[in-house]
Design a protein around this motif. Structure first.
Motif, short mmCIF file in Angstrom:
data_model
loop_
_atom_site.label_atom_id
_atom_site.label_comp_id
_atom_site.label_asym_id
_atom_site.label_seq_id
_atom_site.Cartn_x
_atom_site.Cartn_y
_atom_site.Cartn_z
N LYS A 25 0.84 -1.19 0.00
CA LYS A 25 0.00 0.00 0.00
C LYS A 25 0.88 1.25 0.00
O LYS A 25 1.82 1.35 0.78
CB LYS A 25 -0.91 0.00 1.23
CG LYS A 25 -1.93 -1.12 1.27
CD LYS A 25 -2.77 -1.07 2.53
CE LYS A 25 -3.90 -2.09 2.50
NZ LYS A 25 -3.41 -3.47 2.50
N GLU A 26 0.55 2.19 -0.87
CA GLU A 26 1.25 3.47 -0.91
C GLU A 26 0.28 4.55 -0.44
O GLU A 26 -0.79 4.72 -1.02
CB GLU A 26 1.74 3.78 -2.32
CG GLU A 26 2.54 5.09 -2.38
CD GLU A 26 3.05 5.39 -3.78
OE1 GLU A 26 4.24 5.17 -4.04
OE2 GLU A 26 2.24 5.87 -4.60
N SER A 51 7.31 2.45 6.84
CA SER A 51 7.85 1.43 5.92
C SER A 51 8.58 0.33 6.68
O SER A 51 8.40 -0.86 6.42
CB SER A 51 8.78 2.09 4.90
OG SER A 51 9.33 1.12 4.02
N SER A 59 4.04 2.06 2.28
CA SER A 59 4.99 3.15 2.05
C SER A 59 4.21 4.46 2.00
O SER A 59 2.99 4.47 1.82
CB SER A 59 5.75 2.95 0.73
OG SER A 59 4.85 2.97 -0.37
N LYS A 61 4.09 8.18 0.18
CA LYS A 61 4.57 9.11 -0.85
C LYS A 61 4.31 10.52 -0.33
O LYS A 61 3.17 10.90 -0.05
CB LYS A 61 3.83 8.89 -2.17
CG LYS A 61 4.39 9.72 -3.32
CD LYS A 61 3.74 9.37 -4.64
CE LYS A 61 4.36 10.17 -5.78
NZ LYS A 61 3.74 9.83 -7.09
#
Length: 332
Positions: A25-26, A51, A59, A61
């Motif tokens: 999953k971001e 993370s 993670s 962004k």
């Protein structure tokens, strides 16, 4: 038969890799903080820990410096799940959690120690359900520091301020403060303030010291009064839409990644002091209120406090006594 087996093996391998990619999953993690500031350092550290805690399965962004919109816009995007994690100011959050404006009641706080104690030991549990009701998972407090007055001329005495057109932040506590001071408050977004000063639409306003110096506001309105008349906090939140999609283990990966906020507070406050000192060394005018002058400001503003609390709406009337109790419990 061998070819068939190889094809099956390749398909299984491909399916496993797709499944792994889908599992990862971001999260969009946004702030309005400029690069190189304590807020960005704090957020970056949290992103790294998310993370690490999830073994790379989650993670973040990062989108800094308002890349995803103004603060009020980003708050709305977070509620809708278009931003997953957001660090923003009290002013921005008060547009959806009106009770947050109570934290900015003028002359409520006496010291940073009192503020930190009240927020950490007493008020987190008070505000968590208010944020959740609006679709936001409260993660931790944020910090901007004391708010000070500034002007194109000195704003030290009540006579200096009376009748002067000044920028009021789009929050009820700001307009309330200027009303008590006898000034003519003009509500403006922060981005419009420099041009408003240049055109003479306003002659001053209030800002955190770091924002005042970093924006170059001192070049337009070179008189900074260290009034510390209210404190600007903020919060780090997560979209409840995103939060509810995570497993208990994934949620724990995020909450365990929260770097203690006291380090951020200390960095912000030290940096603010350094920036004010640098501003003064470079020719800026820094005015300190005497105890008598500060008491005169407080005497002018505090009588409007009840009016402010009743105007905020939401559960403000119920939350206000809890804030006062926290303040008393943390008064040394």
């Amino acid at each position: 038969m061998k070819i068939h087996g190889l094809l099956l093996g390749a398909a299984a391998s491909f399916a496993a890799s797709v499944g792994s990619a889908e599992a990862a999953k971001e999260l969009k993690f946004a702030t309005s903080a400029p690069l190189g500031t304590p807020w960005v350092k704090h957020v970056d550290a949290i992103a790294e820990k998310i993370s690490a805690n999830s073994d790379g399965e989650i993670s973040a962004k990062l989108f800094h410096a308002g890349q995803l919109g103004t603060e009020p816009v980003m708050v709305q995007k977070t509620i809708r799940g278009r931003i997953d994690i957001l660090g923003s100011s009290m002013t921005a959050f008060s547009t959806v959690v009106p009770e947050m404006a109570l934290m900015g009641v003028p002359f409520l706080w006496d010291s940073y120690a009192q503020i930190d104690c009240a927020m950490d030991k007493h008020l987190t549990s008070v505000f968590e359900p208010l944020f959740e009701k609006k679709g936001l998972k409260f993660l931790q407090w944020n910090e901007l520091g004391w708010i000070h007055a500034f002007g194109t001329k000195p704003l030290v005495t009540l006579d200096d301020v009376k009748g002067v057109k000044v920028r009021a932040a789009p929050a009820k506590y700001s307009a309330n403060f200027w009303q008590g001071m006898g000034a003519n408050g003009v509500v403006l977004p922060l981005a419009e303030t420099p041009s408003a000063i240049q055109t003479g639409m306003v002659e001053g306003g209030t800002l955190p010291a770091m924002t005042y110096v970093a924006m170059g506001m001192g070049k337009l309105a070179p008189h900074l009064t260290l009034s510390a008349h209210l404190h600007q906090s903020g919060a780090l939140v997560m979209s409840m839409r995103t939060w509810k999609k995570l497993s208990a283990t994934e949620q724990e990966s995020i909450t365990n990644a929260l770097v203690p906020v006291q380090g951020l507070r200390d960095e912000v406050r030290n940096m603010a002091d350094g920036m004010v000192a640098g501003f003064q060394e470079n020719g800026g005018h820094v005015h300190k209120l005497s105890s008598e002058q500060r008491e005169a400001w407080k005497t002018a503003v505090v009588p409007l406090r009840e009016q402010l609390v009743s105007s905020i709406g939401g559960q403000a009337e119920e939350i206000w006594p809890k804030i006062l109790e926290a303040r008393q419990a943390c008064t040394l």
